[in-house]
Enzyme design. Structure first.
Site, PDB file in Angstrom:
ATOM      1  N   ALA A  48       0.833  -1.206   0.000  1.00 25.11           N
ATOM      2  CA  ALA A  48       0.000   0.000   0.000  1.00 25.11           C
ATOM      3  C   ALA A  48       0.867   1.255   0.000  1.00 25.11           C
ATOM      4  O   ALA A  48       1.917   1.293   0.645  1.00 25.11           O
ATOM      5  CB  ALA A  48      -0.917  -0.001   1.211  1.00 25.11           C
ATOM      6  N   PRO A  49       0.457   2.290  -0.732  1.00 25.22           N
ATOM      7  CA  PRO A  49       1.197   3.554  -0.734  1.00 25.22           C
ATOM      8  C   PRO A  49       1.210   4.190   0.657  1.00 25.22           C
ATOM      9  O   PRO A  49       0.323   3.935   1.470  1.00 25.22           O
ATOM     10  CB  PRO A  49       0.410   4.424  -1.726  1.00 25.22           C
ATOM     11  CG  PRO A  49      -0.439   3.480  -2.509  1.00 25.22           C
ATOM     12  CD  PRO A  49      -0.721   2.323  -1.618  1.00 25.22           C
ATOM     13  N   GLY A  50       2.219   5.031   0.912  1.00 30.05           N
ATOM     14  CA  GLY A  50       2.311   5.725   2.189  1.00 30.05           C
ATOM     15  C   GLY A  50       3.471   5.227   3.022  1.00 30.05           C
ATOM     16  O   GLY A  50       4.224   4.330   2.626  1.00 30.05           O
ATOM     17  N   ILE A  51       3.616   5.812   4.216  1.00 32.00           N
ATOM     18  CA  ILE A  51       4.690   5.440   5.132  1.00 32.00           C
ATOM     19  C   ILE A  51       4.398   4.064   5.712  1.00 32.00           C
ATOM     20  O   ILE A  51       3.303   3.805   6.205  1.00 32.00           O
ATOM     21  CB  ILE A  51       4.813   6.480   6.267  1.00 32.00           C
ATOM     22  CG1 ILE A  51       5.152   7.864   5.681  1.00 32.00           C
ATOM     23  CG2 ILE A  51       5.875   6.056   7.272  1.00 32.00           C
ATOM     24  CD1 ILE A  51       5.151   8.969   6.703  1.00 32.00           C
ATOM     25  N   LYS A  69      -4.391  -5.641   6.295  1.00 27.46           N
ATOM     26  CA  LYS A  69      -3.349  -5.371   7.284  1.00 27.46           C
ATOM     27  C   LYS A  69      -2.959  -6.665   7.994  1.00 27.46           C
ATOM     28  O   LYS A  69      -3.815  -7.362   8.546  1.00 27.46           O
ATOM     29  CB  LYS A  69      -3.847  -4.331   8.295  1.00 27.46           C
ATOM     30  CG  LYS A  69      -4.283  -3.027   7.635  1.00 27.46           C
ATOM     31  CD  LYS A  69      -4.960  -2.075   8.609  1.00 27.46           C
ATOM     32  CE  LYS A  69      -3.996  -1.471   9.587  1.00 27.46           C
ATOM     33  NZ  LYS A  69      -4.644  -0.382  10.383  1.00 27.46           N
ATOM     34  N   ASP A 104     -13.832   0.902  10.981  1.00 28.88           N
ATOM     35  CA  ASP A 104     -14.429  -0.411  11.215  1.00 28.88           C
ATOM     36  C   ASP A 104     -13.539  -1.468  10.567  1.00 28.88           C
ATOM     37  O   ASP A 104     -13.096  -1.306   9.429  1.00 28.88           O
ATOM     38  CB  ASP A 104     -15.829  -0.447  10.607  1.00 28.88           C
ATOM     39  CG  ASP A 104     -16.643  -1.621  11.109  1.00 28.88           C
ATOM     40  OD1 ASP A 104     -16.211  -2.250  12.084  1.00 28.88           O
ATOM     41  OD2 ASP A 104     -17.698  -1.904  10.516  1.00 28.88           O
TER      42      ASP A 104
END
Length: 334
Positions: A48-51, A69, A104
């Site tokens: 997933a993109p991001g930190i 996750k 959620d």
């Protein structure tokens, strides 16, 4: 559910069942939707993109509006936690009033994905950080290789708040450009920072201390609402001890690079949030105008005492202009 869908047609049926407390039906419908999407798409799962998180490995399918996750097998030294503790935090959130400010989460075990739908980079990432959660095999004996993830949380995808703010910074710093675009960027920044503070205050009202309050742990929905989604450090407000930083005893304390005062496991020093959150002057200006009280231990302690005394705040998940109104005589009542 059909009545609610008539007002919110874009929301999947699974989310209505989850909101009504029928979690098993919600998971069943979600999985049916997921299988249908897999049959009618060809893109691949990716990191997933991001930190990247320190305790969770996150991957997604670009065409599917959810993220997956997985708890990592090991964590950096600053994360004093275990897999069981992390699962306990997610269970806490599942059973708690989320007040519209905590994502959620659907929890699945032994989930099989077609191997050809995973990028090699993602497989390598899982093998590196969560090898115990990965199995690649032909478990059905039909010759089709599967990626089996032993345990996974699934959440609605949002734009990480740090990325959302960075877009505004880039537009404001850009040379030349349209003044209208700059104005929109300022509005975007202001709304994000104000909503961030509102999200924290709503969590406080529900007896939740987020723990790690960095921007990257919050996301913004397609409706512009800020939601918290990193649960590994959350605590009940009533379990925390909110303190002011003691004054230095001498010049040596003042110049020290280390803390000169004792810090307990549940001690929180709100005035120390600033250096981590407010490094950008534009963000600091908006934050201090609307939410300076979040940097004061007295704010947090007063809410802790309120909760302990049994007082409950009403928290409305929707903004005023989105709420139902009842006509009562000549007055409109929320």
């Amino acid at each position: 559910v059909q009545f609610l869908r008539s007002m919110m047609p874009r929301k999947p049926r699974a989310e209505f069942y989850n909101a009504l407390g029928l979690a098993k039906q919600g998971k069943t419908l979600f999985y049916r939707d997921f299988l249908f999407h897999m049959r009618h798409s060809t893109d691949k799962f990716r990191i997933a993109p991001g930190i990247k998180g320190m305790v969770m490995l996150v991957f997604d399918l670009p065409s599917f509006p959810f993220v997956f996750k997985v708890i990592k097998d090991f964590y950096p030294p600053q994360k004093d936690t275990t897999r069981e503790q992390i699962r306990g935090k997610y269970l806490l959130v599942k059973q708690h009033d989320r007040v519209g400010r905590m994502a959620d989460t659907l929890e699945f075990s032994e989930v099989g994905f077609p191997r050809e739908r995973f990028t090699d980079e993602l497989i390598a990432e899982i093998q590196k950080f969560a090898p115990s959660q990965l199995e690649i095999s032909d478990r059905d004996g039909d010759g089709a290789t599967e990626v089996i993830v032993k345990h996974v949380y699934i959440e609605r995808r949002m734009i990480p708040l740090n990325i959302y703010l960075q877009e505004a910074f880039d537009a404001l710093r850009g040379e030349g450009g349209d003044e209208l675009l700059r104005q929109r960027a300022r509005q975007q920044l202001t709304r994000a920072v104000v909503e961030y503070g509102n999200a924290i205050k709503d969590l406080v009202a529900a007896n939740i201390f987020p723990g790690d309050m960095l921007w990257k742990n919050f996301g913004i929905t397609r409706h512009g609402k800020v939601v918290f989604y990193d649960y590994d450090e959350i605590e009940y407000i009533t379990d925390c001890n909110f303190r002011r930083v003691p004054a230095p005893r001498n010049e040596e304390d003042e110049m020290s690079g280390e803390v000169w005062y004792s810090v307990g496991r549940h001690d929180v020093f709100p005035e120390t949030f600033g250096p981590f959150l407010l490094g950008n002057p534009m963000v600091r200006e908006v934050f201090m105008k609307h939410h300076a009280d979040l940097l004061d231990a007295a704010f947090w302690q007063s809410h802790k005492e309120r909760i302990a005394s049994g007082h409950v705040f009403d928290v409305f998940p929707y903004e005023r202009d989105r709420r139902f109104h009842i006509q009562a005589g000549k007055e409109l009542l929320d």
